[in-house]
Design a protein around this motif. Sequence first.
Motif, PDB file in Angstrom:
ATOM      1  N   GLU A  42       0.865  -1.326   0.111  1.00  0.00           N
ATOM      2  CA  GLU A  42      -0.065  -0.023  -0.180  1.00  0.00           C
ATOM      3  C   GLU A  42       0.879   1.181  -0.059  1.00  0.00           C
ATOM      4  O   GLU A  42       0.342   2.312  -0.333  1.00  0.00           O
ATOM      5  N   ILE A  43       1.799   1.428   0.899  1.00  0.00           N
ATOM      6  CA  ILE A  43       2.924   2.456   0.817  1.00  0.00           C
ATOM      7  C   ILE A  43       3.566   2.705  -0.392  1.00  0.00           C
ATOM      8  O   ILE A  43       3.668   3.167  -1.011  1.00  0.00           O
ATOM      9  N   MET A  44       3.967   1.384  -1.217  1.00  0.00           N
ATOM     10  CA  MET A  44       4.427   1.906  -2.840  1.00  0.00           C
ATOM     11  C   MET A  44       3.987   2.421  -3.298  1.00  0.00           C
ATOM     12  O   MET A  44       3.686   2.709  -4.422  1.00  0.00           O
ATOM     13  N   ALA A  45       2.365   1.760  -3.732  1.00  0.00           N
ATOM     14  CA  ALA A  45       1.467   2.187  -4.658  1.00  0.00           C
ATOM     15  C   ALA A  45       1.111   3.768  -4.086  1.00  0.00           C
ATOM     16  O   ALA A  45       1.183   4.279  -4.983  1.00  0.00           O
ATOM     17  N   LEU A  46       1.142   4.248  -2.806  1.00  0.00           N
ATOM     18  CA  LEU A  46       0.803   5.421  -2.687  1.00  0.00           C
ATOM     19  C   LEU A  46       1.865   6.723  -3.390  1.00  0.00           C
ATOM     20  O   LEU A  46       1.768   7.429  -3.843  1.00  0.00           O
ATOM     21  N   ILE A  47       3.358   5.746  -3.065  1.00  0.00           N
ATOM     22  CA  ILE A  47       4.666   6.395  -3.354  1.00  0.00           C
ATOM     23  C   ILE A  47       4.749   7.036  -5.093  1.00  0.00           C
ATOM     24  O   ILE A  47       5.003   8.166  -5.738  1.00  0.00           O
ATOM     25  N   THR A  48       4.179   5.473  -5.288  1.00  0.00           N
ATOM     26  CA  THR A  48       3.604   5.928  -6.810  1.00  0.00           C
ATOM     27  C   THR A  48       2.902   6.542  -7.280  1.00  0.00           C
ATOM     28  O   THR A  48       3.497   7.306  -8.433  1.00  0.00           O
ATOM     29  N   LEU A  50       1.785   9.672  -5.707  1.00  0.00           N
ATOM     30  CA  LEU A  50       2.695  10.678  -6.098  1.00  0.00           C
ATOM     31  C   LEU A  50       3.517  10.911  -7.198  1.00  0.00           C
ATOM     32  O   LEU A  50       3.408  12.245  -7.547  1.00  0.00           O
ATOM     33  N   ILE A  51       4.364  10.029  -6.965  1.00  0.00           N
ATOM     34  CA  ILE A  51       5.427  10.833  -8.167  1.00  0.00           C
ATOM     35  C   ILE A  51       4.719  10.560  -9.487  1.00  0.00           C
ATOM     36  O   ILE A  51       4.943  11.603 -10.140  1.00  0.00           O
ATOM     37  N   ALA A  52       4.145  10.014  -9.903  1.00  0.00           N
ATOM     38  CA  ALA A  52       2.959  10.054 -11.233  1.00  0.00           C
ATOM     39  C   ALA A  52       2.387  11.192 -11.381  1.00  0.00           C
ATOM     40  O   ALA A  52       2.513  12.361 -12.026  1.00  0.00           O
ATOM     41  N   SER A  53       1.880  11.534 -10.114  1.00  0.00           N
ATOM     42  CA  SER A  53       1.047  13.359 -10.112  1.00  0.00           C
ATOM     43  C   SER A  53       2.311  14.129 -10.054  1.00  0.00           C
ATOM     44  O   SER A  53       1.933  15.112 -10.897  1.00  0.00           O
ATOM     45  N   MET A  54       2.834  14.683  -9.552  1.00  0.00           N
ATOM     46  CA  MET A  54       3.816  14.714  -9.512  1.00  0.00           C
ATOM     47  C   MET A  54       4.554  15.020 -10.599  1.00  0.00           C
ATOM     48  O   MET A  54       4.955  16.774 -11.729  1.00  0.00           O
ATOM     49  N   ASN A  55       4.122  14.035 -11.532  1.00  0.00           N
ATOM     50  CA  ASN A  55       5.197  14.230 -13.025  1.00  0.00           C
ATOM     51  C   ASN A  55       4.363  14.734 -14.043  1.00  0.00           C
ATOM     52  O   ASN A  55       4.703  15.969 -14.755  1.00  0.00           O
ATOM     53  N   SER A  56       2.653  14.843 -13.614  1.00  0.00           N
ATOM     54  CA  SER A  56       2.316  14.978 -14.889  1.00  0.00           C
ATOM     55  C   SER A  56       1.716  16.037 -14.036  1.00  0.00           C
ATOM     56  O   SER A  56       1.889  17.804 -14.902  1.00  0.00           O
TER      57      SER A  56
END
Length: 63
Positions: A42-48, A50-56
């Motif tokens: 769950e933590i890894m999915a959340l971090i992934t 968030l990073i995808a959101s930051m990139n977009s």
Amino acid sequence: MMINMVWGRMKSFWKEEEGLGTLELLLIIVVILIIALLFKKEIMALITKLIASMNSKSEEFTK
């Protein structure tokens, strides 16, 4: 005789104030590690996510 000496030192360690802070810190770290291991996916999915959101968002900003 030896067991009594070891037992006495263990009791004094538990009563010692300075050692208590170290013990509390160690227990907190252990609990955090156990929680992190239990919810690793769950933590890894959340971090992934968030990073995808930051990139977009950064791509929208640079356009």
